[in-house]
Design an enzyme around this catalytic site. Structure first.
Site, PDB file in Angstrom:
ATOM      1  N   ASP A 294      -2.648  -5.751  -0.400  1.00  0.00           N
ATOM      2  CA  ASP A 294      -1.461  -5.524  -1.228  1.00  0.00           C
ATOM      3  C   ASP A 294      -0.573  -6.758  -1.176  1.00  0.00           C
ATOM      4  O   ASP A 294      -0.860  -7.721  -0.459  1.00  0.00           O
ATOM      5  CB  ASP A 294      -0.689  -4.310  -0.712  1.00  0.00           C
ATOM      6  CG  ASP A 294      -0.235  -4.491   0.733  1.00  0.00           C
ATOM      7  OD1 ASP A 294       0.863  -5.034   0.936  1.00  0.00           O
ATOM      8  OD2 ASP A 294      -0.985  -4.109   1.656  1.00  0.00           O
TER       9      ASP A 294
ATOM     10  N   ASP B  92       2.671  -6.672  -0.135  1.00  0.00           N
ATOM     11  CA  ASP B  92       3.842  -6.247   0.624  1.00  0.00           C
ATOM     12  C   ASP B  92       4.867  -5.704  -0.379  1.00  0.00           C
ATOM     13  O   ASP B  92       4.491  -4.960  -1.278  1.00  0.00           O
ATOM     14  CB  ASP B  92       4.376  -7.397   1.484  1.00  0.00           C
ATOM     15  CG  ASP B  92       5.193  -6.908   2.671  1.00  0.00           C
ATOM     16  OD1 ASP B  92       4.711  -6.002   3.378  1.00  0.00           O
ATOM     17  OD2 ASP B  92       6.295  -7.421   2.897  1.00  0.00           O
TER      18      ASP B  92
END
Length: 293
Positions: free
Chosen positions: A209, A211
């Site tokens: 991802d 963050d």
């Protein structure tokens, strides 16, 4: 020296396949029990030991992992090289979900963990200027490239305590001010302890991802992470399967001195060392303590 590769599997990587004479072993240590049993066997003629960092079924949170027991147990099994695989968030547009990063630096923001085998009764200070082994890291990069993965050489890992993900302000700080590349919850104190145990250590970050800093992605979505982990874990197994051919069944001393990290690190005079502490250090520091006893 015989090569024995230790793999510490992070989120999504709870087992590896293809080992000859595979056996799950229970290893007791003076620091408590490791996260799980350790899967041992041979892969393409090279001894292997696999430890799921969070335990099978993901039963240990990052703060609750017994990092000292994990490293001690691998040392007791004769592991010479540790490849630590972990799920991470990315602070860089070019480090996209599904990519792999061979980490070479850390900023440690953890605070609720035991970070050293040494302390009162036997004080030791190892160098961590370069916390990962360049030789082993290069082998991981070569394995990932041969596997056809999108892999990046080098990166700074921000180790956070967790288990919550970052606030937006923290994410921006780590990315824009501190210049970090990836963020995770398990890289420290694992790398520090491996150095104290004189084991070569490489860190492979699997990006899941962005963050919370990325304007097009918003906050971390755990469903997205889980979806990405499945593909990443399969790719990580492919990377691991290529390491025996790259590292070989035997190895020379580490050219970077990882396997000799304690030679000038133990400060406590021999006559002032606590026998009870020395007994706990039998595996990780026995090479030096035995020589100087």
């Amino acid at each position: 020296m015989q090569t024995r590769i230790g793999v510490i599997g992070g989120s999504g990587l709870y087992q590896i396949s293809g080992l000859e004479n595979a056996e799950w072993l229970t290893v007791e240590t003076p620091w408590g029990m490791p996260s799980d049993q350790i899967l041992t066997g041979r892969l393409y003629g090279v001894e292997m030991a696999f430890l799921p960092r969070h335990g099978r079924g993901h039963v240990h949170s990052p703060s609750d992992v017994n990092y000292r027991a994990n490293i001690d147990a691998l040392k007791r099994l004769g592991v010479t090289d540790i490849i630590a695989v972990s799920a991470c968030g990315s602070f860089r547009e070019e480090l996209a979900p599904g990519d792999f990063v061979i980490v070479d630096q850390y900023i440690d923001r953890t605070f609720a963990r035991e970070k050293s085998f040494f302390g009162t009764g036997c004080v030791g200070h190892v160098s961590l200027a370069h916390p990962t082994c360049p030789r082993l890291s290069e082998a991981c990069f070569a394995a990932a490239t041969a596997e056809g993965l999108r892999v990046h050489r080098g990166g700074t890992y921000l180790a956070m305590e967790g288990p919550q993900f970052s606030t937006l302000a923290e994410s921006r700080l780590y990315r824009e001010v501190w210049g970090c590349d990836v963020i995770g919850m398990t890289g420290m104190p694992e790398a520090k302890l491996a150095r104290e145990a004189e084991i070569c250590y490489a860190s492979v970050a699997m990006i899941t991802d962005y963050d919370s800093w990325h304007p097009d992605h918003g906050e971390v979505d755990i469903s997205q992470i889980i979806a990405t982990l499945g593909g990443n874990a399969d790719h990580a197994r492919g990377l691991i399967s290529r390491l025996p051919a790259l590292l070989g069944a035997t190895r020379a001393p580490c050219p970077h001195g990882c396997d000799r990290a304690l030679e000038h690190a133990i400060m406590t005079a021999p006559e002032r060392r606590d026998p009870a502490v020395l007994a706990k250090l039998d595996a990780v520091a026995g090479r030096m303590l035995g020589a100087s006893a």
